[in-house]
Structure formats: C-alpha cells, structure tokens
Design a protein around this motif. Sequence first.
Motif, short mmCIF file in Angstrom:
data_model
loop_
_atom_site.label_atom_id
_atom_site.label_comp_id
_atom_site.label_asym_id
_atom_site.label_seq_id
_atom_site.Cartn_x
_atom_site.Cartn_y
_atom_site.Cartn_z
N ALA A 134 -4.76 -88.96 -10.62
CA ALA A 134 -5.99 -88.04 -10.69
C ALA A 134 -5.52 -86.87 -11.05
O ALA A 134 -4.89 -86.07 -10.27
N GLN B 178 -10.75 -79.30 -4.07
CA GLN B 178 -11.51 -79.92 -3.10
C GLN B 178 -11.87 -81.63 -3.50
O GLN B 178 -11.80 -82.44 -2.64
N ASP B 179 -12.48 -81.65 -4.54
CA ASP B 179 -12.80 -82.57 -5.16
C ASP B 179 -11.57 -83.70 -5.02
O ASP B 179 -11.53 -85.13 -4.68
N TRP B 180 -10.35 -83.07 -5.77
CA TRP B 180 -9.24 -84.26 -6.04
C TRP B 180 -8.71 -84.68 -4.64
O TRP B 180 -8.51 -85.66 -4.52
N GLN C 164 -10.24 -84.52 -1.59
CA GLN C 164 -11.14 -85.52 -0.86
C GLN C 164 -11.88 -86.51 -1.42
O GLN C 164 -11.83 -87.64 -0.76
N THR C 165 -11.75 -86.81 -2.75
CA THR C 165 -12.34 -88.02 -3.22
C THR C 165 -11.16 -88.97 -3.87
O THR C 165 -11.23 -90.14 -4.03
N LYS C 166 -10.07 -88.26 -3.97
CA LYS C 166 -8.84 -89.10 -4.55
C LYS C 166 -7.66 -89.34 -3.69
O LYS C 166 -7.27 -90.35 -3.12
N TRP D 243 -6.61 -87.82 -0.54
CA TRP D 243 -6.68 -88.09 0.82
C TRP D 243 -7.14 -89.68 1.40
O TRP D 243 -6.65 -90.14 2.15
N PRO D 244 -7.92 -90.25 0.39
CA PRO D 244 -8.30 -91.73 0.83
C PRO D 244 -7.03 -92.58 0.67
O PRO D 244 -7.02 -93.41 1.17
N THR E 194 -4.21 -99.26 -4.47
CA THR E 194 -5.39 -99.11 -5.38
C THR E 194 -6.46 -100.31 -5.23
O THR E 194 -7.64 -100.15 -5.31
N VAL F 255 -8.52 -99.30 -1.81
CA VAL F 255 -9.40 -98.09 -1.52
C VAL F 255 -10.87 -98.43 -2.28
O VAL F 255 -10.73 -99.09 -3.32
#
Lengths: 436, 436
Positions: free
Chosen positions: A79, A85-87, A89-91, A93-94, A433, A436
């Motif tokens: 990513a 933050q988007d990077w 939280q959505t990519k 950390w998950p 991958t 997730v």
Amino acid sequence: MTMTKWWIEGGIFVTMTPQEPVVKGHLVVENDRIVYIGAEHPGKLAEGASRISGSGLVFMPGLINTHGHAAMSLLRGYADDMVLQDWLQTKIWPMEGNFTDQDVYWGSALSALEMLKSGTTAFVDMYDHMNEVAKVVEQSGMRAVLTRGVIGLCPEDVQRAKLEEAVRFVQEWNGKADGRIMTMMSPHAPYTCPPAYIEQIVQAAHDLDVPLHTHMSETAAEVEQNVRDYGSRPVEHLDKLGLFSRPSLVAHAVHLNDDEIALLAERGVAVSHNAASNLKLASGIARVPELLKAGVTVSLGTDGAASNNNLDIFDEIRLAALIHKGVTGDPTAVPALEALRLGTVYGARAIWQQDQIGMLQVGMKADMIALDLDQPQFYPRTDIVSHLVYAASGRDVRHVWVNGVQVLKDRKAVLLDEEKIMAEAQRCYERLTNKV
Amino acid sequence: MTMTKWWIEGGIFVTMTPQEPVVKGHLVVENDRIVYIGAEHPGKLAEGASRISGSGLVFMPGLINTHGHAAMSLLRGYADDMVLQDWLQTKIWPMEGNFTDQDVYWGSALSALEMLKSGTTAFVDMYDHMNEVAKVVEQSGMRAVLTRGVIGLCPEDVQRAKLEEAVRFVQEWNGKADGRIMTMMSPHAPYTCPPAYIEQIVQAAHDLDVPLHTHMSETAAEVEQNVRDYGSRPVEHLDKLGLFSRPSLVAHAVHLNDDEIALLAERGVAVSHNAASNLKLASGIARVPELLKAGVTVSLGTDGAASNNNLDIFDEIRLAALIHKGVTGDPTAVPALEALRLGTVYGARAIWQQDQIGMLQVGMKADMIALDLDQPQFYPRTDIVSHLVYAASGRDVRHVWVNGVQVLKDRKAVLLDEEKIMAEAQRCYERLTNKV
C-alpha cells in the motif's frame, strides 16, 4: 576459537577518522579487530595472514541503520501513496495483526539480506516477536540493537504482559551472538503509550541498564495531539517522564522547535533521521543542519520497508546530502563527508558503539564493506567521499565483513540462503493476503 | 539490412500504456519495432524469431533523460557543496574553458556508458563541441536529442559564429544514425543571451524546423535579475521573444508563479525536472504537482554529472516520487505510476517522440530495458510499479535495447569499450587539472 588473520593488500580505505579520512595502503584484521591500517606495508603484522587483493575496490566502515522494523518488508509495496492514518488503519495494522513468528522470521531475514547486500552491517530494530529477529541476526552474522516496541493502548494486564516480554527479551539476548546483539527498551511513541506506562518502561531500562528508543515528533498532528492531551510538546513530555535520563535514541524528530533541539543536545539524545520515510509519508523534513549545529548526534534510518520502500542506507546518505541543501537554500548544508558520517561514525555513536564500530581504525571491530570502484559513475577519480555520497548505491557493494567475519562475498550472502529467504517471504505474504 | 526478429518468452512487461500497464506474457520485435505484446503466445509472429527467456526479469520502456551536459562527467566530484556562482566561476567554467574535442568525446562517452548501464536509452544534451557528442551517440547505439547551447555574452561576430555552428550542427546531424539523433536550437538561458540574440536563435529554429531548448528559472536570483534587466520574469520574457512559438523544452523551471504555470500549459511547453541537481545546488524544488495538474508535460533530467553527481534516472524517479510528498504535505502527490511516467511516457512527449518511444506497444520502437527481479528489494511481489519507483536502481538493469538493437547485454555495453572509456576519461581529467 582459532585465530583468523587476513590482510587487504593495496586498497583505498575511507577510514572516516578525523586524522586521515582516506588511506591508500593496507589493512590487517586479527580475529574480530583491525590490527593495522596504513600506507606502509604491514611488515610482521602480515605474517600468516591470508591475502585479499584490494585492487578495484574501495573499503569503508559498514553502514549503520538506526531505525527500522525489519519484518515490515513483507508489506513492501502492499500500500503506497496514501494518507498516513488511512494507510496504517486500513492496510498496515490489519496485516501486522496477523503476523506470526514465521512471518517475522522470514520478513526480518528478507530485510537482513537486503541490508547486507547494500552494505549495512548494523541495524536497530523495534518490533514484536523479537526472538525471531534475534535469531535472524544471530544467523546472518550481522550486528543489531534490538528492542520489543510496546504500545500501551490496552488494558493494564496486557500492558504488563508486554512490558514483561520486553524485559525478558533484554535478559535473554543482550550481549548474545559474540556481542553482536545489544538490546534496548522501547515505548512505541508518546501517542501510543500513556505517561504512567512510559515511566514503567523507563524504570525497567534503569533496572536492566539498557538504553531507550522511541518514535518521536514524526508528524505535526502528533505534536499537536501531545499538546492537547498532555499540555506539552513531545520532547518536554518525554523529558518529564524521565526518558532522556538514560542513553536514548529517538526516531524521526521531524517537528522540533529551537528549544527542543537545545534540550536534545543538552540531554545527549541521539536522533535517527528517516529522510525517505518522512518524505514518502509526507511527514515533513527534519531540521538536520540545525540539529548537527546544536551538537545532536544525527544518524540515519530507513524505517520499515513499507514506508520507504528499500533499505539501502546509501540512498539515505544521498538524500540527507541533497534535501537539506534544497530546503534551506544553502548548498554548503550537510556536505559530503558529513553525510557519510551520518551513516557511519554518527550511526555508531547513536547506538553507543562509537568505540567499536563506525571507523576503520586500529582496535576497532572489523565491520567493513568493499565497493566495486571500476564503474563509470566513479570516474574520474576526483573525490572518493563525494563519489560514495552522490554516486554510489548499495548495489555497488561486493564484500561485507562483520566482527571480522566475511558475510557477503562477491555479492552473495555467505551465511544466509538467498533463494529460500525470498521464496519464504513470498509465501508469507501470500498467506497473509489470503487471511485479511 | 537483413530482417532481425526476436521474441521475449514469458516475461513481466511494465508497458506504461493506459489500457494495460502490466502484461505478463510475450513480446516480439521485428527490426526496430515491437510487433507483438500480449499474454497469449504470439503464434505465427514468433516464427523465425530468436528466443530470449524473460524469466527473472521485468521489462519496461527505456528511460529518457531530458536535460544534461554529458561531457561534464569529467568534472564529477571535482567541486561540491559550494555556492552556485562561486562553483561556476572559480571551478567549473575555468575547467570547461579548456575542454578540447577529445575531452568532450571521452566525457560524453563516460556519460553514455553510465546512462546505458542504468537503463537510459534516450537523452537530451546541450553543450559545445557537439560533433563529438553526436559521434558518441552514433557509436553507442543510443537515442539522443542534441543541441549546441549558445551563450551570447560576447561580441556580435562571436555570437554569429556560435549561431552558425549551432545551425550547421542541426543541418549535419538531424535524423542521422538511423533517426536516433534529433536536434534542437538552444539559447543557453535568458540571463546569458541578450533578447535580440534569442530572437535570432528562435528564427533559425523556425527556418530549420526544429524545436527549442533552454535553461529557465533555475534560481530565485536569476528570476529577480530578469525582472531588473528586462522588466519581466523569464516565462513572460521568453514568450515575448517567441521562444514558445515553437515546440520547446525548458530545463529546471523551479521558480514559477501560478500565471507562469498556466502560460507554459497554454503554450504546450515541456519541462525537464532536474530534482537532484536543483537540490544539490540549493536552487529549490520545482512545483511538479501543480505543473502536472495544469497539464504541463513534466519529464526528468539529471543535468550534468558535476551537479548531481550521477546519471541514474531511477534516482530521479524516486526523488520525484518522494520530495513532492514531503514538501507539499500530501502523501498522494506524484504517486508511483505518475513518477514512472515522468521518466518514460512524459519523457518521450517532452522530446516530441511520444509516437515512437516511452511505451511498450505494437508499432513503437523497441527501446526497452530489463531489470533483474530476483533480488530482495523486489520481494514480495506486491506492486511491480511501486517496486520500480521506490526500490529499483539503475544497477538492477541487465539488458538494454535501442531501436531493436541490444546495446547492453548481461550488464556489459555491447558497442562501447568500457575499460577504454573509463581510462581515457581519467586521462582527460588529469590533463585538465594540470592545465588550470
């Protein structure tokens, strides 16, 4: 251990010592240390030494990467070009949440391989599953300062368990692998650790007698939040919590005012400048010329490969030499030799090993790299330091030695299985991958 | 000429086309052009073709360097980290004043070699002794757009002689070397050419029907001086003098206001962004995101090796992807694919060859490079475009083809004598330093 002795005959040595920055001559290593360097033939010191021709090579101290998260190479290119933050939280950390011991092992091995092949001999790593990282360091022959970074945004019993894990890691690994592994304690960042938790971590570092490492003032938003939450900016906040009462290394340090720079200098806090990562995540550009002027030890870090996306310290050296000129309007800012110091001498100082590594000098550990000099980008032979800073790449590295042991020979890792590492890292990524 | 036909079997192709940016499959070249690219087997088109395995390689269009002074590689590392005027007047100009045909030949050959080995297949060169540069291009197999840059700070008869030389160069060389050499006319810069002289050069370009190239708005001081001397900023000044009435490419364009960006877009003027050089000389950082948003064609240039100090366009691609994020605070600025376009598609557009090069597409010229993919910095296999931008180096290039001819094979130049070029460049430098 039987004695090993080797002699580099007729090479160019960028020593990084103040007295004699470049030596054309010879270097002799006995076991893990340099016992001779000079223009003259080493005489008796060369007796019984195996010879290595220095022809067509330039030798210099191994590079030191003072901030990173090796296992994150598994997320390289996963990513990019996103808002932080988007990077996260959505990519990021998950994905990281699903990392197993095996993922950390192979991700760290992939990074170790990339670092070795590009001339890095020592690196700082802050992550989780740190036993796996330590195993990789042990096997690769590299030098590292390792720390279990703890995030305190969790219930107290979880905080306690993480802290205990970090303490255990220090107890188990500090000084291991012939002293190649050193350890630290690390609150992840002031914005991810409540003040009381930071104080506990500092106390643990006191008790264990190890240094401290943390992320600090990476983004402007984080500084503002610190003021909102705690009534002070991160430097003052961490100082109050006692973090700087011990040897400490802070990563990023992008958003600093003059008072903060003065305080870091006064406390002897070292900074890991992560130029590429700070640019890529649009965090900003650290005030490196001012930090250096104030006497702060500034070193270089790649950060994780997910936010760089490579681990070549030569890239960071060149960036450090270029961007501060462009941003300040001063073409004399961070001159070539100073840029090279950031990746060597100052890197050693930032991890409290300046008496052991960072220079080619008698008595120092033989952590050394050799680059192929017979390439067009190194002609004509004007100023070798300039060439290393402005024209070199980690790909120019042919040989690497750490602690007197050759760990890269003719561009091939001696102690690591390159094919297997790349294949296993790929497999880990594919499994993650699908998850997730 | 007998027909040559070759087929790359099973490779990854970063095509740079909008329809299909990445193709896993096959590519067939007949003579100088791509006749097939696709996931499917090429069938009859592959008949009689020599096969090349694409395994372990990634193929992409050759990189395009849209501003430089190849012979200046002789001064690489000769003087760094200095204030621009001091650097030019006390170091660079006295040396350049002594350059002979031989110096320009070997300096340009050294640059051609470095560019080829790092994946550049086409370059723009503005210098003196241009016949020598043209010979190097002819011999190296590369593609180039060449121009005798003229400085008009001299008596009228000298001005006239220089202009005539520039015109003769165009007449002799335009379209030569199987069309690999194209030419332009170039007033060096508005601050080194009186207005009347610029008008004469523009008229000559009209008469010869060739494009124009110049340095423009590189430093803030130069913009101020233009206002003092001529009552307008460089863009308006050059527009009034008719420079933008023809296809034109301006180098640097660092200091632009919004109106100037709008005017460049309106006139279809292309920009060569020289990020490393502008940083190193502390000139500043061009407003690339705004230029792109306005629809200006932005391409990448290294400038001369004396102010960079390397000619690796992969470095410029990565810099372009990183610095504009850091400076604007927007992590989505110049995303990876756009950064790669700067060095390929937009580079082709900037030299008016977008119908011929810059993409891998049927009908286009086979100007193509292949990089070694089995290296740790390219794992895991997430996003190949991201890897090429953020993790690749020119040192990863294994093969290069220009106009359908292989000019680099297994990292070795096919048509140039590498050892001889490096040795001769060294000799030229040594002679020059004894002279000054």
